[in-house]
Write a protein that holds these residues in place. Sequence first.
Motif, short mmCIF file in Angstrom:
data_model
loop_
_atom_site.label_atom_id
_atom_site.label_comp_id
_atom_site.label_asym_id
_atom_site.label_seq_id
_atom_site.Cartn_x
_atom_site.Cartn_y
_atom_site.Cartn_z
N THR A 194 0.82 -1.19 0.00
CA THR A 194 0.00 0.00 0.00
C THR A 194 0.86 1.26 0.00
OG1 THR A 194 -1.62 -1.22 1.30
CG2 THR A 194 -1.88 1.15 1.18
N ILE A 195 1.90 1.25 0.80
CA ILE A 195 2.77 2.43 0.88
C ILE A 195 3.48 2.66 -0.46
CG2 ILE A 195 4.85 1.31 1.76
CD1 ILE A 195 5.21 3.59 3.67
N GLN A 196 3.86 1.57 -1.13
CA GLN A 196 4.52 1.69 -2.42
C GLN A 196 3.54 2.19 -3.47
OE1 GLN A 196 7.57 -1.03 -3.44
NE2 GLN A 196 6.91 -1.20 -5.55
N LEU A 197 2.32 1.67 -3.46
CA LEU A 197 1.31 2.14 -4.42
C LEU A 197 1.01 3.61 -4.22
CD1 LEU A 197 -1.17 -0.87 -4.45
CD2 LEU A 197 0.27 -0.08 -6.33
N MET A 198 0.86 4.03 -2.97
CA MET A 198 0.58 5.44 -2.69
C MET A 198 1.75 6.31 -3.15
SD MET A 198 -0.80 7.28 0.78
CE MET A 198 0.24 6.30 1.81
N GLY A 199 2.96 5.86 -2.88
CA GLY A 199 4.14 6.62 -3.30
C GLY A 199 4.20 6.76 -4.81
N PHE A 200 4.04 5.66 -5.53
CA PHE A 200 4.09 5.71 -6.99
C PHE A 200 2.95 6.54 -7.58
CE2 PHE A 200 6.85 1.75 -7.27
CZ PHE A 200 7.92 2.42 -7.81
N ALA A 201 1.75 6.44 -6.99
CA ALA A 201 0.61 7.22 -7.49
C ALA A 201 0.87 8.72 -7.33
CB ALA A 201 -0.66 6.82 -6.75
N MET A 202 1.32 9.11 -6.15
CA MET A 202 1.59 10.53 -5.91
C MET A 202 2.75 11.03 -6.77
SD MET A 202 -0.72 11.74 -4.06
CE MET A 202 0.00 13.35 -3.85
N LEU A 203 3.77 10.20 -6.93
CA LEU A 203 4.90 10.60 -7.77
C LEU A 203 4.48 10.77 -9.23
CD1 LEU A 203 7.68 8.38 -6.22
CD2 LEU A 203 7.71 10.87 -6.37
N THR A 204 3.62 9.88 -9.71
CA THR A 204 3.12 10.01 -11.08
C THR A 204 2.40 11.34 -11.24
OG1 THR A 204 2.89 7.61 -11.28
CG2 THR A 204 1.67 8.96 -12.84
N ILE A 205 1.51 11.65 -10.32
CA ILE A 205 0.75 12.90 -10.40
C ILE A 205 1.68 14.11 -10.32
CG2 ILE A 205 -0.92 14.34 -9.15
CD1 ILE A 205 -2.28 11.62 -8.32
N LEU A 206 2.58 14.11 -9.35
CA LEU A 206 3.48 15.25 -9.17
C LEU A 206 4.40 15.45 -10.37
CD1 LEU A 206 4.32 14.80 -5.39
CD2 LEU A 206 3.19 16.78 -6.43
N TYR A 207 4.94 14.36 -10.92
CA TYR A 207 5.82 14.51 -12.08
C TYR A 207 5.05 14.91 -13.33
CZ TYR A 207 9.98 12.86 -9.61
OH TYR A 207 11.04 12.75 -8.75
N ILE A 208 3.81 14.50 -13.45
CA ILE A 208 2.98 14.97 -14.58
C ILE A 208 2.78 16.48 -14.47
CG2 ILE A 208 0.62 14.98 -15.48
CD1 ILE A 208 0.61 11.92 -15.06
N VAL A 209 2.43 16.95 -13.27
CA VAL A 209 2.23 18.39 -13.06
C VAL A 209 3.54 19.14 -13.31
CG1 VAL A 209 1.75 20.15 -11.30
CG2 VAL A 209 0.30 18.12 -11.47
N LEU A 210 4.63 18.65 -12.72
CA LEU A 210 5.92 19.32 -12.88
C LEU A 210 6.40 19.31 -14.33
CD1 LEU A 210 7.78 18.04 -9.70
CD2 LEU A 210 7.16 20.41 -10.19
N GLY A 211 6.17 18.21 -15.03
CA GLY A 211 6.65 18.11 -16.41
C GLY A 211 5.83 18.93 -17.39
N PHE A 212 4.52 18.77 -17.35
CA PHE A 212 3.68 19.44 -18.34
C PHE A 212 3.45 20.91 -18.04
CE2 PHE A 212 2.70 15.00 -19.23
CZ PHE A 212 2.80 15.00 -20.62
N ALA A 213 3.65 21.33 -16.78
CA ALA A 213 3.47 22.75 -16.44
C ALA A 213 4.80 23.37 -15.99
CB ALA A 213 2.43 22.88 -15.34
N TYR A 214 5.90 22.77 -16.38
CA TYR A 214 7.23 23.18 -15.93
C TYR A 214 7.47 24.67 -16.12
CZ TYR A 214 12.36 23.32 -15.75
OH TYR A 214 13.66 23.62 -15.45
N HIS A 215 7.32 25.16 -17.35
CA HIS A 215 7.61 26.56 -17.63
C HIS A 215 6.59 27.49 -16.98
CE1 HIS A 215 10.90 25.51 -20.25
NE2 HIS A 215 10.11 24.64 -20.86
#
Length: 139
Positions: free
Chosen positions: A1-22
């Motif tokens: 569960t902790i790994q799933l939560m970590g990967f889910a949040m990381l996916t969301i955060l990296y999508i936000v950081l990547g696509f809205a970087y500039h």
Amino acid sequence: TIQLMGFAMLTILYIVLGFAYHKILDKSVAGFIVLFTLAQLFQNFGPNVTTFVIPGEVFPTRFRSTAHGISAAAGKLGAIVAQGGFMQLKDRGGKNQFIDHLLEIFALFMLIGFFVTFWIPESKGKTLEEICDESEEYY
């Protein structure tokens, strides 16, 4: 569960950081730092912790130390390859012009990690012998 939560949040955060970087950097450097810090928190909270816990639970007792060592070495080799590869990519198109795409690539790898987590056998409430399907007659 902790790994799933970590990967889910990381996916969301990296999508936000990547696509809205500039957009994020143009608006607030502090906002970018907060989001990136959250990504580091979830990296250490989820996948980083379970990297050391899961191998001790899923490998058969006879091979546990060897398999754990191979697993750790593979992780370190992956980190070296990623570091070298991403350093080559970050300046593609100009100085630091590819960083937003690197964050998007990170999001893809986190999403893959999320789904690969389902292949790991659940060990909650089981003894090591039950997990490995071993009995004392084999020793």
